[in-house]
Each structure stands twice: as structure tokens, then as C-alpha cells.
Enzyme design. Structure first.
Site, PDB file in Angstrom:
ATOM      1  N   LYS A   1       1.441  -2.299  -7.875  1.00 43.92           N
ATOM      2  CA  LYS A   1       1.397  -1.437  -6.686  1.00 43.92           C
ATOM      3  C   LYS A   1       2.060  -0.097  -7.000  1.00 43.92           C
ATOM      4  CE  LYS A   1       2.432  -1.718  -1.677  1.00 43.92           C
ATOM      5  NZ  LYS A   1       3.023  -2.564  -0.619  1.00 43.92           N
TER       6      LYS A   1
ATOM      7  N   SER B   1       0.142  -3.449   3.430  1.00 44.93           N
ATOM      8  CA  SER B   1      -0.027  -2.207   2.719  1.00 44.93           C
ATOM      9  C   SER B   1      -0.464  -2.351   1.256  1.00 44.93           C
ATOM     10  CB  SER B   1       1.299  -1.435   2.746  1.00 44.93           C
ATOM     11  OG  SER B   1       2.293  -2.127   2.024  1.00 44.93           O
TER      12      SER B   1
ATOM     13  N   SER C   1       3.059  -7.231   3.907  1.00 42.19           N
ATOM     14  CA  SER C   1       2.208  -6.372   3.073  1.00 42.19           C
ATOM     15  C   SER C   1       1.639  -7.044   1.842  1.00 42.19           C
ATOM     16  CB  SER C   1       2.987  -5.122   2.641  1.00 42.19           C
ATOM     17  OG  SER C   1       3.055  -4.205   3.703  1.00 42.19           O
TER      18      SER C   1
END
Lengths: 486, 489
Positions: free
Chosen positions: A75, A150, A174
Site C-alpha cells: 500500500k 481504503s 480498510s
């Protein structure tokens, strides 16, 4: 490679059946073939291939690497040396960290090869991936639908089989919510298990790094490599980390708790059907289903948005245009530099949360909001403690629905915030939690169910997750991804 | 009748903790190095960096807490103080707010021979900021983050000081204590210790405080005394003239000898303090605290008392020893080697103090002094030098010469004596030979002395000493000369 697991890849690279370089080349090719999904935002092919060759050299030198040659996607809010870390924000455009996140270093030390950074909601604030400055990532099961957020790109990267493992961060769901939307396993360990050093902070007391994988065993593999106390993060725990073998052979749970508040009216029938299927699966594995109560659950979302925003307002204060990242050069004074840099460097959702967080910490409002939210948080901790005296793990929906369409919550942040209603409590109480695929809706969209365990009881959690996967079968790749399988 | 006023003064002293590393990372603490050369991702507030509390900083803060008799919180908490400024890299300072490490201590100090007490409200730990410099005509400012993240303690007094002299004496004693317990070098000029004063006035007998004014950056005892004195007079004059005292921050202008307003406070600034989520509560074990208490060096007040009682020093000498950095441990070091206390104080207040004033010597912590050339003046050296005087190996005049040589060499005093040929001539035959030569060469002076001009004795001693090139034992020269002149030998 696409139908292998990380455990299998590492074993085959260790035994010389394939090289890390060939595995990584295949992953890079797969990443390019699925580029339209928008999962990746920064890639360095040459570095990835060089790293793969270095792993081959280590294998040849006799190192027994648990992740030998396993390509991973990371990420974009995890610092990676030499590869941009932008948090999908204009604010950090072009920023290259001077050091590497502990979680990433541990993966590399174990033989993993980072092939790229993945798309995300800006600064991890969002539940759909739509707040990214790079544009949205698409759900491989239905490209008109969001992948969740997210950690949108990390979920898509694994779902589309570009990689078989990726890292996300989970502050209120997330990792778990996009895992549910994309039909993969998403695991948020106990708070304090994995070092946050090098994770660009959203809400320090809630953030936790975790893996996306195609099955439960691979989640255990990545967890066992990354977990454990780190001198660089004082909030990591010295609790012993269970060995991979222990996790892979953890027994099925005896008592599975279902919080009655979560099954109240309004639960989507498709989600309810998958939850019931999961309950039946655990019963078939010998578990007793126990009703438990978390009476204050309805306050979880409000509590979360106060605490997470408060911490975010402070954590994001460092993005001021002075030392790194975006600086508005049209400003003519210090105060104007701050104002313009932050107004135009952050997107709307990030600004909204900074404003909210600044407000709840302000003199005159602190007691009514921040302080009260902290008290409610401690109530959650006690309620979970009580509930876990009645059961070994809990089973809940991961998200209220399957993946929704782009723009569906566009005008209303509040309905978007409710997408995390089932995942937030684990962050508030610091619990380990995992979303495990539990089948498809009648429209063919994946739905995950969430398993929760007491802090540091990851072994119970994996026992339950493995049992579920045994009964329900491993989730297949999405049709598009399997169609492209060579 | 004219209203009598009294001042109410409280001091906030920031003292850097003399640790090798910064408080929340292993980045080195330095001074005077090139800008931004000792900065890592933690002190620069880079994304993803996390504070890691260094144990040494806590140990030093605990020493201060114990020295001031504070209650030590077994579980204290760090908090974030949020504000924007370019030399504050994270946009917040890690400090302590409602759960500081130490509370409720006191400081006893002397003003004009009288003992006073001032309460210590709290001592908390925090990190220092970087430093900004603003070139007057440049459209930018420069930021140096070398200082960012250096550990500090803030020592907040109760508003119990009443005069500028009291405030100054309090600050002096506080500084002496921090230096004595080894947590700060006590150098005000480089900002390693900084003082802000809160000053208000009220009519004598009134309980309610007047509006307080903060006077910042009082970085010398003189500025502190003058600024507070000025501020008291200014406030009284303002009130007498029917004016209003505003809550504001003022600075001292040493050229004009007055304070001036830096900013007026519209209510109190909102720092949005909240518990620092990156740091777990700081837990102080009984064992840690006991270890700190057991190893706490002697504090200045007991040192002064001991020097007077055990070593027979005057109150003045004891005061000077304790007030000068490095003197008390040096004194103890030399005295422990058997040198008479008075002789040690003579060395300290004579040659060593002169050397420090001339910048030929400095105190760099520990026991001993460092010369400009990097040589060490240690207790053993002074003890040896004094012994050479006492056993008549060298004269006291020669001993000062030896000391001067010690500043530029690592050789021992005895070696210097030999190398420079300073050994005292104590051989009666050799002295007699010199005296005989002097008497033979000055027959008229001898005559006049014998005729009753007695002061000529000193003149003849001088000639004899000169003839011995200063190495004649003065006592022996005196005795032999007197015997020859008076005894008729």
C-alpha cells in the site's frame, strides 16, 4: 503462478523448481495485463527484477527463506526505500522515504520481492478507493463497482492475481472491507502485533498493518513473518508470536459468538445468507453458536470518527510544505504557505476529517467529544472482554453490503462511513479480525464474513478461519482474472 | 496614603537534558555543528516515523525530580501540543500535560543571607524544537533541525517569588542543582538552560493576583534581575497612572534596559493537547527510582555545609567552590589525596580561576579541567604540585611557573620541575657560597646594614635569590644571610 499460493511459490523457489526472477517476471506481466484495474501507482520493474535475482542468490547460498521469491504489493502509505510513497495524495507527490517500514523490511528479509505500490484512498481516508489522487481502482468482479477502501489497490492486486499477497493498513476496516468486496482474505492483526514504523500515520491508536492473500494459510505466513516487537515502535507488544505451524494447525473453535446487535433489522439479506452459510460451516466443524451482546455497538461509528479524526488532525499537521512533498509556491507569507499548501494539497475528504478532528480537540469541545469518545472506547474494550468469556471467536458480517457502485455514496459521507460499521469495533478494542470469503451474492459478487478474537488470540482466529475455508471452499479468482489465466 | 505593591513572580525554566541522544531517537545531540547535519527521520518529523523514548532522558529527569523533592508519578503520560511553526517539524511538540513526571517539589535558596523557600509546581519532559533564523532582507527563513528532539525538562515554580533578587537567587540555585546532579551544563549563553518569568503586581494584603505578564528568554542572571525589576516598576507605574495591565508576552531589550511587547494574548492559545498515541504511558518502577535516588550526587546546599564543617572553609570560600562549575568535585578530589583544604582553595581561587577567566582552562564535566591545548588538569596533578611546595622541592613562586607549564604539556609537575630546572637549592654549602659572593660584591650595603639600616636585609636577600636564579630556598637564604650578617661569621 496465478493459481498457486505464497506457501507453494516459496517452497518451489527454495527447492529450485522455479527462480524468484521467473516468478517476479510473471507477476510483472500479470500486473501489466491487469493495469486497467488501477491497482498499482508506483512500480520499479528493474528494481523488482534485481531484487528477485538477489533472492535467487540467497537461495543458492542456502538461506531458508519463508517467502523466497514471493512477489508482494505494498500500500502506498508504507515507506519503501527508493520507491515513491505518496499516500495517493498530491501532498506527497514525488516523496521518496529515506528509510523503510519495518513490516516491509521483514518481508524482504524473508525473501519477498516488492513489485509495486498500490492505490488507496488518500491518506487511507475512505471506504471505496475513490479519494485517490491517482483515480479509482476497479473491482475485478465488476468494474463498475468499487473495490472498497481504503486499501483498494492492495485488494485489487490480489483479487486479480497480479500478486498473491499484498500489504494494507486497517484503521477502521480498510483491509477487511475491501477484502470482502474483492473476494480475498484480509487480516488485521491485534493492535501492537506489527510495527507501525514506516506506516504514514492516519490514526496512531487504531492503525494496524496486515496482509491480503488468496487463502487463510498465506495470511498466516505473512503474519508470522511481520509480527513481533520492534524497537522502532513503542506500541508493539512483546507477546510471543505463534509459529506458522501452530497457526496452520490451530483447531476449529468450540464456541462461536454472534453479537445479537449486529443481526438487527436492516441487514442486507444477501449478506445475511452468506453469514448463515458461514455459521452452518462452523457448526459442521463442531462449533457451538452462542449469542453474545455488545450493547454499545451503535456508538462505534461516532466514536471512531471522533478519535480517528482527532489523531489524524495532529498526524497530518506535518504536511505543511516546509520540508518535503507539495508546497504551494504562489504564497507570499508563512501563514499563506501553510494555508494554500494544505488547502490545495489535500483532497476534500482529508480536509473534512482534519477539520472535524481539530474541532473535537478544541478547548470547550474536548470534554464533550474527544474525552467522551475515549470513555466509550474503554466501554467497548470491556464489552468485548465480557463477550470473549462466552466464546472463542465471534462471527459477524464484514460489511453491510457487497461492493457498491462508484459514486453511490458520493454526496453523502455519512452513508459511506456506515460501510465500516462492523469493522470499526475491532480497531477501537485493538482486536485481531479477519475477513474470509463466504461465497457470492445472487449477482455474483463476493461477500466476506468477519471473524474476531480476543487481543493476541490470533491462534483462535486462524483456527476458525481455516475451518470456514475448509467447509466453504477457497474463493476462486474473479471471472475476468481467471479468463486471462494463461 | 500611598498604596504599597508587591510583585508575584513565577519562573518557568527549560533545561536541556545532557544526554548523548535526542529524547525520542538515537540521533546525536550536538552543538555548533553545521545546520541539519544531526537529523534523522524522527527529529525531522518524516512521514511514518515514530518516537522511541530513550531511557537515559528519563533517568536524568528523575534525578531532577528527586533533587527537588517532587512526587514522582509512577505512571505518567506524554501529550501532543499542537501548533504550526516551521521549526516544529511534526506540527506538534511531544510534551507532558495533565500527567507530568514530577509534581510538588521545592527549592530552598538564600537571598541576602536569609533562607527562602519556593514551591516547584511540576517538572515535565518534552522535546526541544529546531531553530529558525530570519535574515532581515531575505524573502525566506532558515531552519536548523539539529536541536529538534533534544530532551528538555520544564521546571515550573509556584508564584511564590516576590522580588527580582529572589527570582535571580532561585534561578541561580536551580542552575547549581542541575549542574551538580549532572543533567545540564548550566551554560545559559547557548540556550541549554532558558528562563521565562511570569510577573504581576498587587497591592500588599490583597490575595487575588494581578494580570500576569510573561517575560521570555531571560538568558542571563543579569537580564533576569533587570527585566523583572523593570517589569515590576512598569506595572506599578501603569496602575498608578490609571492604566491597565494586559496579559501579554514581553521581551527584554538590554540596550534600552526595558521590556517590550512581543504579542498580546487573546485568551489562552489552544494547543489541543491530547495523549500521545505513539507512546505508551511511562511507567517508573520502584527499582529505577531507588537507583536514581541512591546515585544522586550531593546537592549544592549540603556541599556548602560540608565544606564549612568538615574542611573548615569559610562560608564565602564554600560558596565560591559550589557556585563555580567543576570546583566542588575538584576540591573533593584533591582533598582526598591528603592536600590541606586551604591549599586546595588557594589553587582553585588563584591559578585555576585565573586560567578559566583567561580561557586557558575550562570545565567540561566530570572531575578536572581541560586546557586550551586539550591537556587535562586533574586533582592528582594539583596534589602533586602542592606536595612539591610543602616538601620544599620548589618554592611557591616556582610552583606557579610549574602550573603555567602544566597548561601546555601532559608532563607531571615533578617532570616539569626537573625539565625546567626549578628544583629549589636547599644545600647550605651552595647557599653559603652564593651569599658570600653577594656580600663580597656589596661591601657598602653590608656596612650600612651593620650600622643599623636594617631594611637593607631585604635588598640583600633579593640579590642572593637573584644570584640563585630563583631556586634558592628562601627560608634557608634568609637564615644563612642573617647568620652571616648578625653572627659575624
Amino acid at each position: 503462478m496465478a493459481d498457486q499460493t505464497c506457501l507453494e511459490i516459496a517452497a518451489s523457489v527454495r527447492s529450485g523448481q522455479q527462480t524468484a526472477e521467473s516468478v517476479v517476471s510473471a507477476a510483472l506481466a500479470r500486473m501489466e495485463a491487469t493495469a486497467s484495474l488501477g491497482a498499482f501507482v508506483h512500480v520499479d520493474r528493474d528494481r523488482a527484477l534485481a531484487d528477485a535475482r538477489a533472492v535467487d542468490a540467497r537461495v543458492a547460498a542456502g538461506e531458508l527463506l519463508p517467502l523466497a521469491g514471493v512477489p508482494v504489493a505494498v500500500k502506498d502509505n508504507l515507506c519503501t526505500e527508493g520507491l515513491e510513497t505518496s499516500c495517493a495524495s498530491k501532498m506527497l507527490g514525488g516523496f521518496v522515504a529515506t528509510y523503510e517500514a519495518t513490516a516491509v523490511s521483514r518481508l524482504r528479509a524473508a525473501g519477498a520481492v516488492v513489485i509495486g505500490k498500490t492505490n488507496m484512498d488518500e491518506f487511507a481516508m475512505g471506504s471505496s478507493g475513490e479519494t485517490s489522487v491517482f483515480g479509482r481502482a476497479l473491482n475485478p468482479w465488476d468494474t463498475e463497482r468499487v473495490p472498497g477502501g481504503s486499501s483498494s489497490g492492495s485488494a485489487v492486486a490480489v483479487s486479480s492475481r497480479a500478486v498473491l499477497a499484498s500489504l494494507g493498513s486497517d484503521t477502521g476496516g480498510s483491509i477487511r472491507q475491501p477484502a470482502s468486496f474483492c473476494g480475498v482474505v484480509g487480516f488485521k492483526p491485534t493492535y501492537g502485533r506489527i510495527s507501525r514504523r514506516g506506516l504514514v500515520a492516519f490514526a496512531s491508536s487504531l492503525d494496524q498493518i496486515g496482509p491480503f492473500t488468496t487463502d487463510v494459510a498465506d495470511a498466516a505466513l505473512l503474519f508470522s513473518v511481520m509480527a513481533g516487537q520492534d524497537g522502532g515502535d513503542m506500541t508493539t507488544s512483546d507477546a510471543p508470536v505463534p509459529a506458522l505451524d501452530e497457526l496452520l494447525h490451530a483447531p476449529a473453535p468450540l464456541r462461536v459468538g454472534v453479537p445479537k446487535e449486529y443481526l438487527a433489522e436492516g441487514l442486507n439479506p444477501e449478506v445475511r445468507a452468506r453469514l448463515d452459510a458461514a455459521l452452518d460451516a462452523l457448526k459442521a466443524e463442531g462449533a457451538e453458536i452462542v449469542e453474545v451482546s455488545l450493547p454499545h455497538s451503535k456508538y462505534a461509528v461516532a466514536t471512531y470518527y471522533i478519535l480517528a479524526s482527532a489523531e489524524a488532525s495532529s498526524n497530518l499537521a506535518r504536511f505543511d510544505g516546509v520540508r518535503y512533498g507539495h508546497r504551494d509556491t504562489t504564497a507570499t507569507s508563512l501563514i499563506d504557505t501553510y494555508r494554500r499548501t494544505r488547502t490545495f494539497g489535500f483532497g476534500a475528504e482529508v480536509r473534512r476529517r482534519i477539520m472535524l478532528g481539530t474541532f473535537v480537540l478544541s478547548a470547550g469541545y474536548y470534554d464533550a467529544y474527544y474525552q467522551r469518545a475515549q470513555k466509550v472506547r474503554s466501554v467497548f474494550v470491556r464489552e468485548f472482554e465480557a463477550a470473549f468469556r462466552q466464546c472463542d471467536v465471534m462471527l459477524t458480517p464484514t460489511a453491510p453490503t457487497a461492493a457498491f457502485k462508484f459514486g453511490e455514496h458520493g454526496d453523502d459521507p455519512l452513508t459511506m462511513y456506515l460501510a465500516d460499521i462492523y469493522t470499526i469495533p475491532a480497531n477501537l478494542a485493538g482486536l485481531p479480525a479477519m475477513s474470509v470469503p463466504a461465497g457470492l451474492t445472487s449477482d455474483g459478487l463476493p461477500v466476506g464474513v468477519q471473524l474476531l478474537a480476543a487481543p493476541f488470540a490470533e491462534k483462535s482466529l486462524f483456527g476458525a478461519a481455516l475451518a470456514l475455508e475448509r467447509r466453504l471452499g477457497k474463493m476462486e479468482a474473479p471471472p475476468a482474472a481467471s479468463g486471462e489465466k494463461s | 496614603m500611598k498604596t504599597q505593591y508587591e510583585a508575584v513572580i513565577g519562573l518557568e525554566v527549560h533545561a536541556q537534558l545532557g544526554t548523548n541522544t535526542k529524547i525520542f531517537s538515537r540521533s546525536a545531540v550536538t552543538f555548533g555543528e553545521p545546520a541539519n547535519s544531526f537529523v534523522n527521520e524522527v527529529c525531522a518529523g518524516y512521514p511514518g516515523s515514530l518516537p522511541v523514548l530513550q531511557r537515559e532522558a528519563v533517568t536524568l529527569a528523575l534525578r531532577a525530580g528527586v533533587a527537588f523533592g517532587c512526587n514522582i508519578r509512577r505512571k505518567s503520560q506524554f501529550a501532543r501540543k499542537n501548533y504550526f511553526y516551521p521549526d516544529l517539524p511534526k506540527g506538534y511538540q511531544i510534551s507532558q500535560f495533565d500527567a507530568p513526571l514530577c509534581e510538588g517539589g521545592e527549592l530552598i535558596f538564600e537571598v541576602a543571607g536569609e533562607s527562602k523557600r519556593c514551591g516547584i509546581t511540576r517538572i515535565h519532559m518534552e522535546e526541544d524544537t529546531g531553530q529558525s533564523s530570519h535574515a532581515s532582507d531575505a524573502p525566506y527563513s532558515l531552519i536548523d533541525l539539529n536541536r529538534a528532539g533534544t530532551g528538555l525538562i520544564e521546571i515550573v515554580s509556584e508564584p511564590e517569588l516576590r522580588t527580582a533578587e529572589e527570582a535571580s537567587a532561585y534561578f541561580k540555585e536551580l542552575r547549581a542543582i542541575l549542574v551538580a546532579i549532572g543533567i545540564n551544563d548550566g551554560v545559559l549563553a547557548n540556550g541549554s538552560m532558558r528562563c521565562d518569568a511570569n510577573v504581576s503586581v498587587r497591592p500588599v494584603g490583597r490575595e487575588a493576583f494581578g494580570t500576569k505578564v510573561e517575560v521570555k528568554n531571560l538568558n542571563s542572571f543579569k537580564f533576569l534581575r533587570e527585566a523583572i525589576g523593570f517589569e515590576i516598576e512598569r506595572q506599578i507605574a501603569e496602575i498608578e497612572a490609571g492604566g491597565t495591565i494586559y496579559q501579554e508576552t514581553r521581551l527584554w531589550d538590554d540596550a534600552k534596559k526595558q521590556t517590550f511587547m512581543m504579542r498580546r494574548k487573546e485568551g489562552s492559545a489552544d494547543y489541543r493537547y491530547f495523549p500521545e498515541p505513539d507512546l505508551p504511558p511511562l511507567l517508573i518502577s520502584e527499582a529505577w527510582l531507588a537507583e536514581v535516588a541512591a546515585t544522586l550526587p550531593e546537592l549544592p546546599a549540603p556541599t556548602r555545609a560540608r565544606l564549612q564543617e568538615q574542611c573548615g572553609l569559610s562560608a564565602y570560600d564554600a560558596g565560591v567552590l559550589v557556585a563555580t562549575d567543576g570546583f566542588a568535585p575538584f576540591f573533593d578530589g584533591v582533598a582526598a589525596l591528603g592536600t590541606a583544604p586551604k591549599a586546595v582553595t588557594n589553587w582553585l581561587s588563584g591559578s585555576i580561576l585565573a586560567g578559566i577567566n583567561a580561557r586557558a582552562l575550562s570545565f567540561a564535566g566530570g572531575v578536572g579541567f581541560v586546557t586550551a591545548a586539550g591537556h587535562r588538569i586533574l586533582p592528582a596533578g594539583i596534589a602533586e604540585l602542592q606536595k612539591l611546595v610543602e616538601d620544599n622541592t620548589i618554592s611557591s613562586t616556582a610552583s606557579r611557573t610549574v602550573f603555567e607549564k602544566m597548561l601546555t604539556t601532559d608532563a607531571s609537575p615533578s617532570a616539569i620541575v626537573e625539565r625546567e630546572g626549578l628544583r629549589q637549592v636547599s644545600d647550605t654549602g651552595a647557599i653559603d657560597a652564593i651569599i658570600d659572593e653577594v656580600l663580597a660584591a656589596n661591601p657598602s650595603e653590608v656596612e650600612r646594614y651593620r650600622a643599623g639600616q636594617l631594611p637593607l636585609f631585604g635588598f640583600l636577600v633579593g640579590l642572593a635569590m637573584k644570584a640563585s636564579k630563583g631556586k634558592g630556598d628562601p627560608k634557608l637564604v634568609n637564615a644563612r644571610l642573617r647568620a652571616k650578617l648578625d653572627g659575624g661569621a
